[in-house]
Design an enzyme around this catalytic site. Structure first.
Site, mmCIF file in Angstrom:
data_model
loop_
_atom_site.group_PDB
_atom_site.id
_atom_site.type_symbol
_atom_site.label_atom_id
_atom_site.label_comp_id
_atom_site.label_asym_id
_atom_site.label_seq_id
_atom_site.Cartn_x
_atom_site.Cartn_y
_atom_site.Cartn_z
ATOM 1 C CD GLU A 310 10.474 -2.051 -1.039
ATOM 2 O OE1 GLU A 310 9.339 -2.280 -0.606
ATOM 3 O OE2 GLU A 310 11.056 -0.963 -0.899
ATOM 4 C CG ASP A 384 9.300 4.775 -1.656
ATOM 5 O OD1 ASP A 384 8.117 4.868 -2.000
ATOM 6 O OD2 ASP A 384 9.699 4.011 -0.767
ATOM 7 C CD GLU A 412 6.793 4.763 3.429
ATOM 8 O OE1 GLU A 412 5.958 4.527 2.541
ATOM 9 O OE2 GLU A 412 7.855 4.122 3.549
#
Ligand code: GCW
Length: 724
Positions: A310, A384, A412
């Site tokens: 990323e 993820d 998240e």
């Protein structure tokens, strides 16, 4: 004016209604509430009549204070009598060399078993008197033993004939904070970072001590302070002296500090022109940096690194690979006994292959090539931290490399700190999964604890959900996820029911009419969130960047694998990601028996169905419903289950403080609203492909698809600035 009699009534109500004295949650699972059961109090008091607890190291003093606080609060004792004549005591707490030889001998086998961090809690008979003994080989073992004893007392456990011999099954039990130096927290939903860099090193916030205490109480022994999207400044002297102050606070609690190392630090703070891991100047720079850190912090844990992921810099920027990068750092740390934790969370926009396959493809060929002080930290699933993912195929596939588990405790993708989701159930599901890599029952837990492939270095990390909020974690029930993570890092074979029961007892109440429905509610909450967010193997259909709420329609982000449409692949034919040999063939990365089971939609467990298969809307599910109806009904079920949680919670008033009852009620109402939002937004969107009505029993959407698509969330916390 408040009159004395009102105060007395209040005190009476608090003491005799079973309400824990802690009202705001700051004390976490250690409120040490007064024990009202008089026969139990008497038994515990009998053990507390006179205590022999020699030693005055910092760690032992912490243990002593904790014991005194606990006994004082739970048993209402004004002071704890200590006695230096060890034969006349009712409780004896001490390391092996401090106990008399009879006790030592009777426990000699157990002492070998418990190693450096374990403990023994046992009642023994001395001169025909029953004595409670807490012993260990080391001071930290004593501290862990005292915490466990107090935890057992908070759970009102019978200590008569207790013989608890316990030692952690995993070496590194670690929290990863994603805290930025400006005190924002990436994916943080509980306020700002605990680390006040401006006031450190001189000012030691009481929070640092309470944080260390909470971690030690569940056996967490390592923390990485800073975000894996790292800032090189943390490695400069200016910050290192602040880190040293925290290390001093954490040390007596058995906690080692790790820092995130930005791979390009030699350029950014070292004035070098390159960070190429094969360049001798770069290697030297890291050697000096490690020496500098260890001079300040002799027990520094090591570096945690996110590289070439990323947008983070890494060895590939110089045509080198992960082994080159990790081993360069490992060499610098090895003389100091430090570790490198190298993350396997990599995927590239230049790789057209299924994102779910990329980490395995990249890392498995490196098996056996990393130095002995490198752990490869692997997320629980290949994408993820989704509400549900099959276990990461790397587990079990790298027998010569210690793989460290990375769980995400911060929610998240699980409703932030507004949704009640008991994560130990999710963690347990992953740990119990059979990789089929060796003999039968080659579970992920056995990979992680090193028993499957004989690893010495082992670890489990959890991305922390902790911040400056008064109750630490935002949602009072999110504390259970911190607690549960710690317990599973200590013993990955514990059941989530056990953890829920322990936590509820300690935090709120030992009353069976509270425990039974609440344990059920916690355990079920994990499936509930899957039902209303990502049922039947759907994944990553979250709105972009902040990941707050649904965004299955998002399709225009620059990187294909950042778009939810990449993951659900809904079209007029059906929905789901074909990862079988007719599609991306991600199943090939799993052991043969799993390939066989998962390649066939008829035999794959339905919770993974759309993770691995693209199926027609009228595909028949096991319960006879069509896929479309099944998806719709799952969304509705999720909503109904949240409504059920609200009903359960509404009758729990007698067992919790008024403040916490109100807080959780408000949060559950938000969760219900958002569960409906997920249901309506996803079904309206998927309906544009299925062209079918929702089945009976599914509520009509509250708003239109256009409305849901138009929603904006400038207030969503924890966003990653470069994404927005
Ligand atoms: O899930 C993604 C998160 C990023 C995070 C990244 C990672 C720290 O959205 O915020 O970055 O994972 O784990 O590196």
């Amino acid at each position: 004016m408040i009159q004395l009699k009102h105060v007395l009534v209040l005190v009476f109500l608090c003491v005799f209604s079973g309400i824990s004295q802690s009202t705001n949650g700051y004390e976490l699972w250690m409120p040490y509430s007064n024990i009202e059961d008089s026969s139990l109090t008497k038994k515990y008091r009998d053990y507390s009549k006179s205590i022999y607890f020699p030693g005055s190291t910092e760690t032992l003093m912490i243990a002593k204070n904790e014991l005194h606080t606990g006994l004082r609060k739970m048993l209402g004792l004004a002071s704890i009598p200590t006695n230096s004549n060890r034969l006349e005591n009712t409780m004896i707490i001490g390391t092996k060399e401090n106990l008399n030889s009879d006790i030592q001998q009777s426990l000699s086998k157990a002492y070998v078993e418990i190693g450096n961090e374990g403990f023994i809690i046992k009642t023994v008979s001395i001169k025909s008197k029953t004595v409670l003994v807490v012993t260990a080989n080391t001071d930290i073992g004593i501290l862990y033993g005292v915490y466990r004893l107090l935890n057992l007392m908070q759970q009102h456990k019978n200590l008569h004939n207790i013989n608890a011999v316990d030692t952690p099954k995993i070496k590194l039990r670690m929290l990863n904070h994603w805290d930025n130096l400006d005190r924002t927290v990436e994916r943080g939903y509980a306020g700002f970072s605990l680390w006040n860099w401006q006031k450190l090193p001189e000012f030691i916030d009481q929070r640092y001590i309470d944080y260390a205490r909470a971690n030690a109480s569940v056996g967490i022994n390592a923390v990485s302070l800073t975000n894996v999207n790292a800032n090189a400044l943390i490695l400069t002297p200016m910050y290192l002296e602040k880190v040293e102050a925290l290390a001093r606070v954490f040390r007596p609690y058995g906690i080692k500090i790790y820092l995130t190392a930005r791979f390009s630090a030699p350029i950014e703070i070292g004035n070098l022109e390159t960070a190429d891991p094969l360049d001798p100047k770069v290697q030297q720079w890291w050697v000096h940096k490690a020496d500098e850190i260890y001079k300040l912090i002799p027990d520094f844990g090591g570096f945690l690194v996110k590289a070439n992921s990323e947008g983070q810099p890494g060895p590939q920027n110089y045509g080198r690979n992960h082994v080159d990068g990790a081993n360069m750092l490992a060499k610098a740390l090895l003389p100091h006994k430090g570790n490198v934790i190298w993350r396997a969370f990599v995927y590239s926009e230049h790789d057209a292959d299924d994102r779910a396959k990329q980490a395995y493809s990249e890392f498995v060929p490196y098996d056996g090539k990393f130095m002995e002080n490198v752990l490869v930290q692997t997320k629980n699933g290949a994408i993820d931290f989704q509400p549900r993912e099959p276990f990461h195929p790397m587990f079990g596939a790298m027998p010569k490399t210690p793989l460290m588990m990375e769980f995400q405790i911060t929610q998240e993708y699980l409703g932030f700190s507004t949704h009640l989701v008991f994560l130990p159930k999710l963690f347990e599901e992953v740990l119990d999964a059979d990789t089929f890599r060796k003999e039968e029952n080659s579970t992920v837990a056995k990979v992680i604890d090193g028993s499957l492939h004989n690893q010495k270095l082992t670890g489990m990390a959890g991305v922390a959900n902790i911040g400056t909020d008064l109750n630490w974690t935002g949602h009072p029930f999110a504390q259970a996820n911190w607690y549960g993570f710690g317990r599973l890092a200590w013993d990955p074979y514990l059941s989530s029911e056990t953890i829920a029961d322990e936590w509820l007892r300690m935090t709120f109440s030992n009353d069976e009419s509270f425990l039974e429905p609440m344990t059920r509610m916690l355990i079920k909450s994990r499936e509930t969130v899957v039902n209303y967010m990502n049922p039947l193997g759907l994944h990553h259909i979250f709105d972009t960047g902040h990941h707050y709420g649904p965004g299955p329609w998002v399709s225009e982000l620059s990187r294909p694998e950042w778009n939810p449409t990449y993951y659900h692949k809904a079209d007029s034919q059906g929905i789901g990601f074909d990862r079988t040999p007719s599609g991306s063939n991600a199943t090939e990365q799993y052991a043969k028996p799993l390939q066989e089971l998962w390649n066939d939609p008829q035999t794959i467990p339905e919770e993974y169905l759309l993770w691995f298969h693209h199926l027609p809307w009228d595909y028949k599910l096991k319960n006879g419903a069509t896929l479309w109806d099944g998806i719709a009904l799952k969304y509705q079920q999720g909503v109904d289950e949240v409504a059920g949680m609200i009903t359960t919670w509404s009758i729990m008033k007698p067992f919790v403080s008024k403040e916490q009852h109100e807080e959780v009620t408000m949060l559950l109402e938000i969760q219900l609203k958002e569960a409906k939002w997920w249901r309506d937004a996803c079904l309206l969107y998927f309906q544009t492909f299925s062209k079918k009505d929702v089945p009976d029993g599914v509520s009509k959407p509250l708003y239109s698809l256009e409305y849901y698509k138009s929603l904006k969330f400038p207030f969503a916390p924890g966003i990653r600035p470069q994404w927005d």
